[in-house]
Write an enzyme that holds these catalytic residues in place. Structure first.
Site, short mmCIF file in Angstrom:
data_model
loop_
_atom_site.label_atom_id
_atom_site.label_comp_id
_atom_site.label_asym_id
_atom_site.label_seq_id
_atom_site.Cartn_x
_atom_site.Cartn_y
_atom_site.Cartn_z
N ASP A 134 30.84 90.05 13.57
CA ASP A 134 30.78 88.58 13.44
C ASP A 134 30.70 88.34 11.93
OD1 ASP A 134 30.32 86.04 15.30
OD2 ASP A 134 29.00 85.75 13.60
N LYS A 178 31.59 82.14 27.22
CA LYS A 178 32.87 82.58 26.64
C LYS A 178 33.37 83.85 27.32
CE LYS A 178 32.72 82.96 22.15
NZ LYS A 178 32.64 83.46 20.74
N ASN A 225 37.74 87.15 8.52
CA ASN A 225 38.57 87.74 9.57
C ASN A 225 39.31 86.69 10.41
OD1 ASN A 225 38.35 88.51 12.75
ND2 ASN A 225 39.15 90.20 11.53
N THR A 255 40.86 87.27 17.23
CA THR A 255 40.22 85.95 17.28
C THR A 255 41.14 84.88 16.68
OG1 THR A 255 38.13 87.10 17.01
CG2 THR A 255 38.09 84.71 16.79
N SER A 301 37.96 92.87 22.55
CA SER A 301 36.84 93.82 22.60
C SER A 301 36.72 94.39 24.01
CB SER A 301 35.52 93.14 22.23
OG SER A 301 35.37 93.03 20.83
N LYS A 321 24.01 88.73 21.55
CA LYS A 321 24.32 88.55 20.13
C LYS A 321 23.19 89.16 19.33
CE LYS A 321 27.51 86.52 17.58
NZ LYS A 321 28.91 86.19 17.94
N LYS A 347 27.42 91.74 25.83
CA LYS A 347 28.53 91.94 24.90
C LYS A 347 28.53 90.79 23.92
CE LYS A 347 32.27 93.84 23.36
NZ LYS A 347 31.56 93.88 22.04
N GLN A 382 28.07 82.87 24.10
CA GLN A 382 28.80 84.10 24.42
C GLN A 382 28.85 84.35 25.92
OE1 GLN A 382 29.59 86.04 21.31
NE2 GLN A 382 31.20 86.81 22.62
P1 NDP Z 1 33.72 86.69 8.07
O1 NDP Z 1 32.42 87.16 7.57
O2 NDP Z 1 34.89 87.59 8.07
O3 NDP Z 1 34.17 85.36 7.29
C1 NDP Z 1 33.34 84.25 7.28
C2 NDP Z 1 33.98 83.17 6.44
O4 NDP Z 1 33.27 81.95 6.62
C3 NDP Z 1 33.94 83.47 4.96
O5 NDP Z 1 35.02 82.85 4.32
C4 NDP Z 1 32.62 82.84 4.55
O6 NDP Z 1 32.53 82.50 3.19
C5 NDP Z 1 32.62 81.59 5.40
N1 NDP Z 1 31.24 81.20 5.68
C6 NDP Z 1 30.29 81.94 6.31
N2 NDP Z 1 29.13 81.28 6.35
C7 NDP Z 1 29.35 80.12 5.74
C8 NDP Z 1 28.54 79.01 5.47
N3 NDP Z 1 27.24 78.97 5.85
N4 NDP Z 1 29.10 77.95 4.84
C9 NDP Z 1 30.39 77.98 4.45
N5 NDP Z 1 31.22 79.01 4.68
C10 NDP Z 1 30.71 80.06 5.31
O7 NDP Z 1 33.41 86.15 9.55
P2 NDP Z 1 34.43 85.87 10.74
O8 NDP Z 1 35.73 85.37 10.24
O9 NDP Z 1 34.39 87.03 11.65
O10 NDP Z 1 33.68 84.68 11.51
C11 NDP Z 1 33.95 83.30 11.25
C12 NDP Z 1 33.49 82.47 12.43
O11 NDP Z 1 34.19 82.89 13.61
C13 NDP Z 1 32.00 82.57 12.80
O12 NDP Z 1 31.59 81.33 13.32
C14 NDP Z 1 32.00 83.60 13.92
O13 NDP Z 1 30.87 83.46 14.76
C15 NDP Z 1 33.27 83.21 14.64
N6 NDP Z 1 33.86 84.24 15.51
C16 NDP Z 1 34.20 85.47 15.04
C17 NDP Z 1 34.79 86.39 15.87
C18 NDP Z 1 35.24 87.73 15.39
O14 NDP Z 1 35.86 88.45 16.17
N7 NDP Z 1 35.02 88.10 14.14
C19 NDP Z 1 35.02 86.10 17.28
C20 NDP Z 1 34.72 84.74 17.66
C21 NDP Z 1 34.15 83.87 16.80
P3 NDP Z 1 31.63 83.41 2.21
O15 NDP Z 1 32.45 84.63 1.97
O16 NDP Z 1 31.43 82.57 1.01
O17 NDP Z 1 30.35 83.69 2.94
O1 2IT Z 2 31.62 85.32 18.69
C1 2IT Z 2 32.29 86.27 19.15
O2 2IT Z 2 32.90 86.16 20.22
C2 2IT Z 2 32.36 87.52 18.39
N1 2IT Z 2 31.82 87.59 17.31
C3 2IT Z 2 33.08 88.70 18.96
C4 2IT Z 2 32.20 89.45 19.93
C5 2IT Z 2 32.75 90.75 20.44
O3 2IT Z 2 32.01 91.41 21.18
O4 2IT Z 2 33.90 91.12 20.14
#
Ligand code: NDP
Ligand code: 2IT
Length: 448
Positions: A169, A117, A243, A212, A381, A129, A93, A114
């Site tokens: 992600d 976690k 997100n 998240t 999830s 992943k 997952k 993961q």
């Molecule tokens: P999104 O794609 O929705 O948003 C990512 C954000 O981070 C955007 O604002 C993006 O800017 C910025 N970003 C991405 N890459 C970079 C970079 N290399 N340098 C600077 N800014 C960057 O992703 P999420 O919000 O889903 O994910 C954000 C973080 O949270 C990640 O580390 C992800 O692994 C983690 N995460 C997400 C989960 C989920 O459920 N979605 C669960 C647990 C962890 P830009 O638009 O300019 O790329």
């Molecule tokens: O990093 C993470 O925990 C996620 N991107 C969410 C994974 C999931 O299966 O919901």
């Protein structure tokens, strides 16, 4: 067997030799091994069964070609991946990341994190992943759809609701999950919970989009409570505007905090009055519908925009990095501490560099590593998978209550395994707390 440092170095030398160039993977493993070596010393059954050596070796790595046609009719080729890391306690997952920087090492770091976690959530989920070096930025909806269809055409033969359940992600949100799910259903002729983060009308769970960011905020709330503090009146700096950042901002604001920054990879905005519900609605439309840049917030609300910079220089009580890995350097950590920040709750995966973590720990900050504080996303999830199996949907309140309780329980697990005198080392607590269940399951299942 003492001399832990030597043991860590010996173990890492093997990992580095076997996985050359995968810097993020080395970094993630190093942090975990540092926490676990003393614990394994006291519990030699794990050493004798070489549990850690097995855990750093993925059960399976899939790598595949993803050809697709762009709007001009030109052929594009990307690389797709799925790392099936560990299935000791449940089906693989974990999310899919679409970003040009994606490579094997980054996905292995994410898959490794993961595993621990998912164990911390207490739900029956193994770790995985995947993703691609595809860049959704600047692509039309049709291009994203064609890419997703091609990606799933290969991935579908490796996944399933009891085998491997991907989700979102970076770069993979509701739109992409929809396209991926449509193609899976078409190829397999089955309507099952093979992906999470689905739309509400077709098997998704309430609160999954929020989970998240809400979870990272609930975790921070628990940490603050250990010092008799709350979010009320606190200034909070958040990075990212995707997100996780959006819903962290929403929950912090609901709990009485003031969020003053958001960012994207181009820069950050500083709004000293706070990003309230109306302004956040603007951000959500900007980012999720218009797919624009955070700079536009500064133009709309007349606040400052700092191109090419990260927000850690802004004075705050609480910091929530919610963008990407290694986005807080040692220097930035020092600035945060000097400015009075005393709590860091990671929404992103591994956003603090190892040097930054040392700064936080030396200064006795409340510091939560992502595998604990951002586990709310995968936890919901897991609840989406349960609802799919039951063919039922729980109410918003029910899912939110379960999420809140899971975050409290993860906090307790960290306190249980991470307390060192009067300080809770949440890194150690999360690593040991996540490890035990997976390790015991691996012991019980024999040499696999
Ligand atoms: P999104 O794609 O929705 O948003 C990512 C954000 O981070 C955007 O604002 C993006 O800017 C910025 N970003 C991405 N890459 C970079 C970079 N290399 N340098 C600077 N800014 C960057 O992703 P999420 O919000 O889903 O994910 C954000 C973080 O949270 C990640 O580390 C992800 O692994 C983690 N995460 C997400 C989960 C989920 O459920 N979605 C669960 C647990 C962890 P830009 O638009 O300019 O790329
Ligand atoms: O990093 C993470 O925990 C996620 N991107 C969410 C994974 C999931 O299966 O919901």
């Amino acid at each position: 067997m003492a001399n832990y440092e030597q043991q860590v170095n010996d173990f890492m030398a093997k990992v580095i030799a076997k996985n050359p160039g995968e810097l993020e993977f080395h970094q993630a493993v190093h942090e975990v091994v540092e926490s676990l070596v003393p614990f394994i010393d006291e519990n030699p059954q794990y050493r004798e069964a070489k549990i850690l050596d097995r855990m750093v070796e993925p059960e399976r790595v899939l790598m595949f070609r993803v050809p697709w046609l762009d709007d001009k009719g030109d052929i594009q080729i990307n690389r797709g991946y799925r790392i099936e890391m560990n299935s000791a306690i449940g089906p693989y997952k974990g999310g899919l990341r679409f970003h040009p920087t994606v490579n094997l090492g980054i996905l292995k770091f994410l898959a490794f994190e993961q595993v621990l976690k998912n164990s911390l959530t207490t739900l029956p989920m193994g770790g995985g992943k995947g993703g691609s070096d595809f860049d959704p930025k600047g692509k039309s909806d049709n291009e994203v759809m064609r890419f997703c269809q091609s990606f799933m055409t290969e991935l579908q033969r490796h996944i399933g609701p009891d085998t491997d359940v991907p989700a979102g992600d970076i770069g993979v949100g509701g739109r992409e999950i929809g396209f991926l799910y449509g193609q899976y259903k078409r190829l397999r002729n089955e309507f099952t919970g093979v992906l999470t983060g689905k739309g509400l009308e077709w098997g998704g769970s309430l609160i999954r989009p929020e989970a998240t960011g809400y979870g990272a905020t609930y975790f921070a709330k628990e940490m603050l409570a250990t010092r008799g503090e709350t979010f009320e009146g606190k200034t909070v700096v958040i990075s990212g505007s995707g997100n996780v950042a959006q819903y962290a901002c929403e929950k912090v604001t609901q709990l009485g905090g003031k969020v003053v920054t958001l960012s994207d990879s181009s820069g950050y905005i500083y709004d000293p009055d706070g990003i309230d519900a109306d302004k956040l609605a603007y951000v959500m439309h900007l980012k999720n519908v218009k797919r624009g840049r955070i700079k536009e917030y500064a133009d709309k609300y007349g606040v400052n925009y700092y191109p090419g910079e990260r927000p850690w220089g802004i004075k705050c009580d609480v910091a929530m990095p919610c963008a990407t890995q290694n986005e807080i350097s040692e220097e930035e950590a020092k600035v945060l501490v000097a400015n009075g920040c005393f709590c860091v709750s990671e929404g992103a995966n591994m956003p603090s560099t190892p040097e930054a973590v040392i700064v936080f720990e030396k200064n006795k900050l409340l510091f939560a590593p992502g595998k604990a504080s951002n586990a709310g996303g995968v936890a919901v999830s897991g609840l989406e998978m349960s609802q799919n199996s039951l063919r039922l949907s729980w109410t918003r309140e029910e899912v939110d209550n379960r999420l809140h309780q899971i975050m409290k329980d993860i906090h307790s697990t960290c306190v249980k395994y991470g307390t060192e005198g009067d300080y809770v080392n949440y890194v150690k607590g999360a690593n040991i707390g996540g490890f035990v269940k997976v390790a015991d399951a691996m012991l019980a299942q024999g040499l696999v």
